[in-house]
Design an enzyme around this catalytic site. Sequence first.
Site, short mmCIF file in Angstrom:
data_model
loop_
_atom_site.label_atom_id
_atom_site.label_comp_id
_atom_site.label_asym_id
_atom_site.label_seq_id
_atom_site.Cartn_x
_atom_site.Cartn_y
_atom_site.Cartn_z
N LYS A 14 -8.21 22.63 15.37
CA LYS A 14 -9.57 23.01 16.26
C LYS A 14 -10.48 21.42 16.27
O LYS A 14 -11.81 22.11 16.18
CB LYS A 14 -9.86 24.31 15.39
CG LYS A 14 -9.15 24.93 15.68
CD LYS A 14 -8.45 25.56 17.10
CE LYS A 14 -8.89 26.00 18.33
NZ LYS A 14 -8.06 26.17 19.38
N GLY B 218 -10.47 18.65 18.28
CA GLY B 218 -10.57 17.86 19.59
C GLY B 218 -9.13 16.99 19.40
O GLY B 218 -9.16 16.15 20.24
N ARG C 233 -6.53 17.69 21.26
CA ARG C 233 -5.40 17.73 22.10
C ARG C 233 -6.29 16.52 23.31
O ARG C 233 -5.80 16.39 23.53
CB ARG C 233 -5.17 19.37 23.19
CG ARG C 233 -4.85 19.08 23.77
CD ARG C 233 -3.37 18.75 24.47
NE ARG C 233 -2.39 19.15 23.47
CZ ARG C 233 -0.93 18.41 24.20
NH1 ARG C 233 -0.75 17.70 24.20
NH2 ARG C 233 -0.55 19.34 23.20
N LYS D 165 -8.26 26.79 26.17
CA LYS D 165 -9.13 25.80 24.87
C LYS D 165 -10.72 26.09 25.44
O LYS D 165 -11.09 26.48 26.54
CB LYS D 165 -9.53 23.98 25.58
CG LYS D 165 -7.70 22.95 24.57
CD LYS D 165 -7.43 23.37 23.65
CE LYS D 165 -6.36 23.37 23.07
NZ LYS D 165 -6.26 23.41 21.69
N GLY D 166 -11.49 25.98 24.77
CA GLY D 166 -12.95 26.22 25.19
C GLY D 166 -13.30 27.77 25.25
O GLY D 166 -13.82 28.33 26.00
N ARG D 167 -12.68 28.91 24.14
CA ARG D 167 -12.88 29.95 24.38
C ARG D 167 -14.40 30.39 24.39
O ARG D 167 -14.42 29.28 22.97
CB ARG D 167 -11.58 30.73 23.11
CG ARG D 167 -10.56 30.46 24.09
CD ARG D 167 -9.74 31.29 23.03
NE ARG D 167 -8.19 31.37 23.10
CZ ARG D 167 -7.77 30.67 22.25
NH1 ARG D 167 -7.61 29.63 21.21
NH2 ARG D 167 -5.84 30.51 22.57
N THR D 168 -14.84 31.42 24.38
CA THR D 168 -16.08 31.57 23.64
C THR D 168 -15.66 32.25 22.13
O THR D 168 -15.19 33.45 22.08
CB THR D 168 -16.26 33.56 24.92
OG1 THR D 168 -16.85 32.16 25.74
CG2 THR D 168 -18.48 32.87 23.69
#
Length: 326
Positions: free
Chosen positions: A77, A79, A81, A283-286
């Site tokens: 988590k 970054g 990827r 990716k970029g979940r709240t």
Amino acid sequence: APAPSAANSSREAAAGAWPRTQLAPGEAIAAPSGAFERDPQESSTTDEELSRAGGRSTTPDYGERRLPQALIIGVKKGGTRALLEAIRAHPDVRAVGTEPHFFDRNYEKGLQWYRSVMPKTLEGQITMEKTPSYFVTNEAPKRIHSMAKDTKLIVVVRNPVTRAISDYTQTLSKKPEIPTFEVLAFKNRTLGLIDASWSAIRIGIYALHLENWLQYFPLSQILFVSGERLITDPAGEMAKVQDFLGLKRIVTEKHFYFNKTKGFPCLKKPEDSSAPRCLGKSKGRTHPKIDPDVIHRLRKFYKPFNVMFYQMTGQDFQWEQEEGDQ
């Protein structure tokens, strides 16, 4: 290399503060009740998928499969990827899209197997792979060193508080029934005792893990990439990565397009007019709303480790500053 005092104090802190996490050599840090899983797109990959991934190459009939000369070893988590996708845009880099997990879960399969899942490369191209769990795996540094002691290592780090919440968010999306972040983060909520045996918290104690790597690799062979700057200035961070790998700076700002909906940059080929490639919906979940007091206690918990990490790496990631501004 870090001053012995810093290294010792982190070891003492680790030994004294967290009796629950005394691990047998080689034992991975397990999350409570198996709470933490990998992202489907970053999951443990089957041999068949890996051999397919290795074989999928723009030059299938040319070149040969080589062991990787550079590895993205962490952190989950952080970054990794985004970094992998960006560096794969470089013509002199060939990378496995899936995570081989060789140095933590598949080591007994041997180097021949590992080589077989790599893409074919031509002379002068660099072979890479990324498996973020390597950074927190006790045996990984020794195993990688015994494969090739000049392997270049890249670690994407991110504010450990945000990283822990992101880690929890990923699990929550797959297991809505798990306890709240607050429940998992504390051994004793009233006393404010952080539970550092929970992997979401433990991964962010970067100084502790780095100490293990510095027993085998000099700092000059490890590049620390800021997960925050990978979002705010992807071209700037990619310039450092390309320099570190000895590559021409080909991946530049022309390759990035900022997606306002997702809140992070997407990748495009400069000469290609098609839509930019963004990271998947995982990716970029709240993030869930976390009690500000919990955030405050976590910051306090991480601060000495962050400072030690800055001293060890010679880099200030400004995680404390950034928090003060919010």
